[in-house]
Design an enzyme around this catalytic site. Structure first.
Site, PDB file in Angstrom:
ATOM      1  N   ARG A   1       0.879  -1.233  -0.039  1.00 38.86           N
ATOM      2  CA  ARG A   1       0.027   0.168  -0.084  1.00 38.86           C
ATOM      3  C   ARG A   1       0.923   1.421  -0.034  1.00 38.86           C
ATOM      4  NH1 ARG A   1      -2.571   2.057   4.878  1.00 38.86           N
ATOM      5  NH2 ARG A   1      -3.763   3.786   4.455  1.00 38.86           N
TER       6      ARG A   1
ATOM      7  N   HIS B   1       0.453   3.858  -3.056  1.00 37.05           N
ATOM      8  CA  HIS B   1       0.112   5.327  -2.679  1.00 37.05           C
ATOM      9  C   HIS B   1       1.177   6.561  -3.031  1.00 37.05           C
ATOM     10  CE1 HIS B   1      -3.925   4.711   0.245  1.00 37.05           C
ATOM     11  NE2 HIS B   1      -3.485   3.781  -0.866  1.00 37.05           N
TER      12      HIS B   1
ATOM     13  N   TRP C   1     -10.610  -8.895   2.630  1.00 37.60           N
ATOM     14  CA  TRP C   1     -11.275  -9.136   1.457  1.00 37.60           C
ATOM     15  C   TRP C   1     -11.176 -10.630   1.263  1.00 37.60           C
ATOM     16  CZ3 TRP C   1      -7.951  -4.931   1.983  1.00 37.60           C
ATOM     17  CH2 TRP C   1      -8.695  -3.601   1.626  1.00 37.60           C
TER      18      TRP C   1
END
Length: 307
Positions: A73, A77, A217
């Site tokens: 991540r 990002h 998820w």
């Protein structure tokens, strides 16, 4: 000052050098140590043993595989702020380490990932943060069973907060297909690449204290696979009844979640065909993901070189 206690006369270039040394000494005392570390750029052209850097990043990941998704991540990002029209943003300057960007809402929790990597930076001071953050994403994916992703070096850190782009360039989880296209088309991605990058949601979980959303998820959040697409397609999703933001939960177990932007991938017919493709073909997904993740990490860069 001279050793005798008398004023030393300094003029011309020597005087400027003398004043530079004095100011450097003052700043070293006044500035807190963490601030100096985060703002200090790598030395241009200095040697870096990237094989050793990879090994050290692997040790960070393997010490706790739950760090892996957050490092991915961080890499995403740090790269996903790019605008192809005005050529601002992207991974090239390592600005996500600066407080002005780190405090953007979508970056909540990423200070942890930067802290995990700080010992690697200290061990390799000539390595730029921009290179470190992107390489960490590549290494983390590989350590979690994902594909080998090509990576090139040469990003140079900026110390200027003016290089930080405005908040709002990353996707908002509460939105739909039109929003996803607006965000990713701005970076230069097409529909298939958007769906391919979304496959990284096989990793990790949403943390309520960071984003407001909650839950994993998939059943294997530290293993890179095409499970995100399979869960998305073959499980029945219903809005979760809770006091948090709008998200979906699976009807069978109630243990897994999807974001509105995830559900948009199966509601939009153009997106859905790629979800179906990657759900059926793990090898195709790995091959495509390796290419599109490299593309993502090279947004906003120039003069990169193989290492």
């Amino acid at each position: 000052l001279s050793g005798s206690g008398q004023d030393e006369k300094v003029s011309g270039p020597s005087r400027r050098g003398f004043l530079d040394r004095v100011m450097a000494g003052v700043l070293a005392i006044v500035l807190p140590k963490p601030a100096r570390i985060l703002m200090e750029p790598a030395l241009a052209g200095a040697e870096v043993d990237y094989g050793a850097v990879r090994k050290d990043i692997s040790e960070v990941v393997l010490a706790d595989l739950n760090r892996g998704p957050t490092l991915v991540r961080l890499a995403w990002h740090s790269s996903g702020t790019f605008d192809k029209m005005n050529k601002t943003g992207g991974s090239g300057k390592g600005t996500i380490r600066l407080k002005e960007e780190l405090q953007h809402g979508a970056n909540a929790g990423l200070g942890n990932a930067i802290a995990w990597l700080e010992p690697v930076k200290k061990k390799h001071p000539n390595l730029s943060y921009a290179d470190l953050f992107t390489l960490a994403g590549v290494v983390a994916i590989r350590n979690m069973g994902g594909p080998d992703i090509a990576w090139r070096a040469g990003r140079r850190d900026s110390m200027d907060p003016m290089d930080v782009t405005e908040d709002g360039r990353l996707p908002e989880a509460s939105k739909g297909a039109d929003h996803l296209r607006k965000i990713f088309y701005r970076m230069g991605f097409n529909d298939q690449e958007i769906v391919c990058l979304a496959g990284a949601h096989a990793l990790g979980r949403a943390h309520r204290e960071w984003s407001g959303y909650e839950g994993p998820w998939t059943a294997t959040p530290i293993f890179f696979s095409n499970a995100f697409y399979r869960f998305l397609l073959f499980m029945k999703w219903t809005p979760r009844e809770w006091d948090g933001p709008h998200q979906y939960t699976d009807e069978f177990t109630g243990k897994f979640m999807m974001l509105p932007t995830d559900i948009a991938l199966i509601e939009d017919p153009e997106f859905r065909k790629y979800v179906e493709l990657y759900a059926q073909d793990r090898y195709k997904f790995f091959d495509d993901f390796a290419k599109v993740f490299q593309k993502l990490e090279e947004l906003g860069t120039e003069n990169l070189h193989n290492v």
